[in-house]
Motif scaffolding. Sequence first.
Motif, PDB file in Angstrom:
ATOM      1  N   GLU A 294       0.823  -1.207   0.000  1.00 20.05           N
ATOM      2  CA  GLU A 294       0.000   0.000   0.000  1.00 20.05           C
ATOM      3  C   GLU A 294       0.862   1.264   0.000  1.00 20.05           C
ATOM      4  OE1 GLU A 294      -3.334   0.204  -0.464  1.00 20.05           O
ATOM      5  OE2 GLU A 294      -3.040  -1.941  -0.860  1.00 20.05           O
ATOM      6  N   LYS A 297       1.729   1.730  -3.599  1.00 25.21           N
ATOM      7  CA  LYS A 297       0.564   2.164  -4.369  1.00 25.21           C
ATOM      8  C   LYS A 297       0.219   3.621  -4.059  1.00 25.21           C
ATOM      9  CE  LYS A 297      -2.814  -0.923  -4.837  1.00 25.21           C
ATOM     10  NZ  LYS A 297      -3.791  -1.989  -4.489  1.00 25.21           N
ATOM     11  N   ASP A 298       0.235   3.982  -2.791  1.00 24.99           N
ATOM     12  CA  ASP A 298      -0.104   5.354  -2.401  1.00 24.99           C
ATOM     13  C   ASP A 298       0.908   6.354  -2.934  1.00 24.99           C
ATOM     14  OD1 ASP A 298      -2.273   4.358  -1.053  1.00 24.99           O
ATOM     15  OD2 ASP A 298      -1.342   4.485   0.944  1.00 24.99           O
ATOM     16  N   SER A 299       2.137   5.884  -3.154  1.00 25.83           N
ATOM     17  CA  SER A 299       3.200   6.765  -3.641  1.00 25.83           C
ATOM     18  C   SER A 299       3.343   6.736  -5.154  1.00 25.83           C
ATOM     19  CB  SER A 299       4.544   6.354  -3.008  1.00 25.83           C
ATOM     20  OG  SER A 299       4.466   6.352  -1.601  1.00 25.83           O
ATOM     21  N   ASP A 300       2.450   6.042  -5.832  1.00 26.02           N
ATOM     22  CA  ASP A 300       2.536   5.900  -7.296  1.00 26.02           C
ATOM     23  C   ASP A 300       3.931   5.458  -7.713  1.00 26.02           C
ATOM     24  OD1 ASP A 300      -0.124   6.708  -7.665  1.00 26.02           O
ATOM     25  OD2 ASP A 300       0.437   8.822  -7.680  1.00 26.02           O
ATOM     26  N   ASP A 301       4.457   4.481  -7.016  1.00 25.81           N
ATOM     27  CA  ASP A 301       5.825   4.029  -7.226  1.00 25.81           C
ATOM     28  C   ASP A 301       5.897   3.098  -8.431  1.00 25.81           C
ATOM     29  OD1 ASP A 301       8.411   2.826  -7.008  1.00 25.81           O
ATOM     30  OD2 ASP A 301       8.443   3.299  -4.877  1.00 25.81           O
ATOM     31  N   PRO A 302       6.632   3.467  -9.483  1.00 28.23           N
ATOM     32  CA  PRO A 302       6.732   2.608 -10.675  1.00 28.23           C
ATOM     33  C   PRO A 302       7.368   1.250 -10.401  1.00 28.23           C
ATOM     34  CG  PRO A 302       7.425   4.840 -11.200  1.00 28.23           C
ATOM     35  CD  PRO A 302       7.308   4.767  -9.706  1.00 28.23           C
ATOM     36  N   LEU A 304       6.410  -0.775  -8.264  1.00 29.30           N
ATOM     37  CA  LEU A 304       5.364  -1.692  -7.816  1.00 29.30           C
ATOM     38  C   LEU A 304       5.182  -2.858  -8.772  1.00 29.30           C
ATOM     39  CD1 LEU A 304       2.942  -2.273  -5.823  1.00 29.30           C
ATOM     40  CD2 LEU A 304       1.540  -0.925  -7.417  1.00 29.30           C
ATOM     41  N   THR A 305       5.098  -2.553 -10.075  1.00 28.27           N
ATOM     42  CA  THR A 305       4.826  -3.606 -11.055  1.00 28.27           C
ATOM     43  C   THR A 305       6.056  -4.434 -11.394  1.00 28.27           C
ATOM     44  OG1 THR A 305       5.109  -1.973 -12.833  1.00 28.27           O
ATOM     45  CG2 THR A 305       2.857  -2.428 -12.081  1.00 28.27           C
ATOM     46  N   TYR A 397       9.458  10.421 -10.166  1.00 27.99           N
ATOM     47  CA  TYR A 397       9.024   9.873  -8.889  1.00 27.99           C
ATOM     48  C   TYR A 397       9.626  10.674  -7.738  1.00 27.99           C
ATOM     49  CZ  TYR A 397       9.243   6.636  -4.877  1.00 27.99           C
ATOM     50  OH  TYR A 397       9.181   6.069  -3.623  1.00 27.99           O
ATOM     51  N   ASP A 400       8.124  14.081  -6.929  1.00 33.82           N
ATOM     52  CA  ASP A 400       6.749  14.132  -6.435  1.00 33.82           C
ATOM     53  C   ASP A 400       6.708  14.940  -5.144  1.00 33.82           C
ATOM     54  OD1 ASP A 400       4.048  13.508  -6.586  1.00 33.82           O
ATOM     55  OD2 ASP A 400       4.503  11.471  -7.243  1.00 33.82           O
ATOM     56  N   ASN A 403       4.931  13.683  -0.812  1.00 34.10           N
ATOM     57  CA  ASN A 403       5.350  12.704   0.181  1.00 34.10           C
ATOM     58  C   ASN A 403       6.768  13.013   0.669  1.00 34.10           C
ATOM     59  OD1 ASN A 403       6.153  10.320   1.586  1.00 34.10           O
ATOM     60  ND2 ASN A 403       4.619   9.160   0.451  1.00 34.10           N
TER      61      ASN A 403
END
Length: 496
Positions: A294, A297-302, A304-305, A397, A400, A403
């Motif tokens: 999470e 996901k909350d940080s729009d972190d590339p 992740l995928t 990133y 941003d 955060n």
Amino acid sequence: MKNIKNLILLSILMFSVSCSDDYLDVNGSSANPSSSTPDLVLPAAQKNSADMLYDADKLNASGDSFNRIGSIHAGVLADAGDRVWYQPEQQYLILNSTYSRIWENTYTLTLFTYNFIETFEADGYDNYKAIAKIMKAFHIAMLVDTYGDIPYSEAFGRGSNTQPAYDDDQEVYDAIYNELNTAISMIDNAPPGTLTASTDAMLGGDMDEWKKFANTLKLRMLLRQVNTGASLAAKYSELISNGIGFIDATVSVNPGYANQANQQNPFYTVFGLTPGGNPTNNNQAARGNEFFVEFLKDSDDPRLTQLFVPAASDGEIRGIPQNNYTNAFRSDATSPLGPGLLVDSTQDLQVMLGSESLFLQAEAAFRGLIPGDPASLYKSGIAASFSELGATGATAYEADSFNNKINWALASSSGNELEAIITQKWIAGGFISGFEVWMDRVRTGFPSGIPIPVGAFSPIFPSNLLYPTSEIATNSANVPDQGDNAAFDRHTFWMQ
């Protein structure tokens, strides 16, 4: 492929000889198999190093390792809801049998082989011996970090001492720090020898890189001690004035991994697919902690995928709260590990990430312990992590603005620089260098907010492991008393 087959045979031969005595008896003649020389043993020793990091219990194929338990206790790795693979670890159930193979096999397999190289009585092997000193320091530091006092001064002598005394953990740390300096000096003064790229499965015989690796290990060890109050200014000064620098790329090992039984990369062996293409038990069980997923996901972190693939049930990337064995978080409803971690069975095995080196430097510079721009080092660490995981978009990133655990300017304005550094180190190494992010959580308390699992036996996350049952049974007169709450009371000297 032929190379790794030879290494496996050599490892089995050396292990079978050493196991004829107690597992800590590395003092007898078995440490000098007459047919071995450092150039033959070094690649096997490096293979054993890789196994200790990711599959220390290789003979039983459990996957117990420093990095797996570290990932769990750092709030990164969780167990799928329809599996009971990591339940004791997630419950914070720490017994004398917990991951005991990482102690036993570090001594029997890894340190045994490096000690053979270091004490080999022949000329022309100075660089091999320097590498052995560096790798012994690498593994012994992990043992101290995990257990506190350990056998050291009597663990590698000659004779028949199967009950070695325990040394004070801080004295061991100081001794191996000095050994790293000795290794660097040996490299500087080594005459032409037999070390070649084909006999060094880690750094290809590049001795300048070995010096940088040793220097980076020294920085890691010094930062472990930031809360002790010890005066380390002279060591930091020497660290910079020696002109060696630090690693700027990941240190990896690959002795010839192949997609065949007993020849796969150890991380892939545990978390990937069998040579026949079937998911391993750990592959089906290993999921991201919901807190970790999470946050990404909350940080729009590339990244992740690259770290995870979508759940089979609905195509969503989903983690799981640790110790939550319910149908809602079954394996097909949660996300397996992704392509940035599981490339293929022949991938290199990471020993130390380049991103970790940069984050170590960023922390030391932020604390004023070494010169350098912490902001630049921090941003370079993020960029290195993106590259290591095969992700893109690092600059956008980091820019941003929402955060303060991502954007350095925002972190600086809120006094959150240290947590930003440790959080990014946590993301970069959580699954790859789990032991390091666990130790960072013990040392700094960051990242903040990682929840204690529901149903855990302690409201405090574990900071140590207990001396193994086998050691208590064979060396009870020397094993220190760890106290009634030993797994949680942070007894290693630097855990203040």
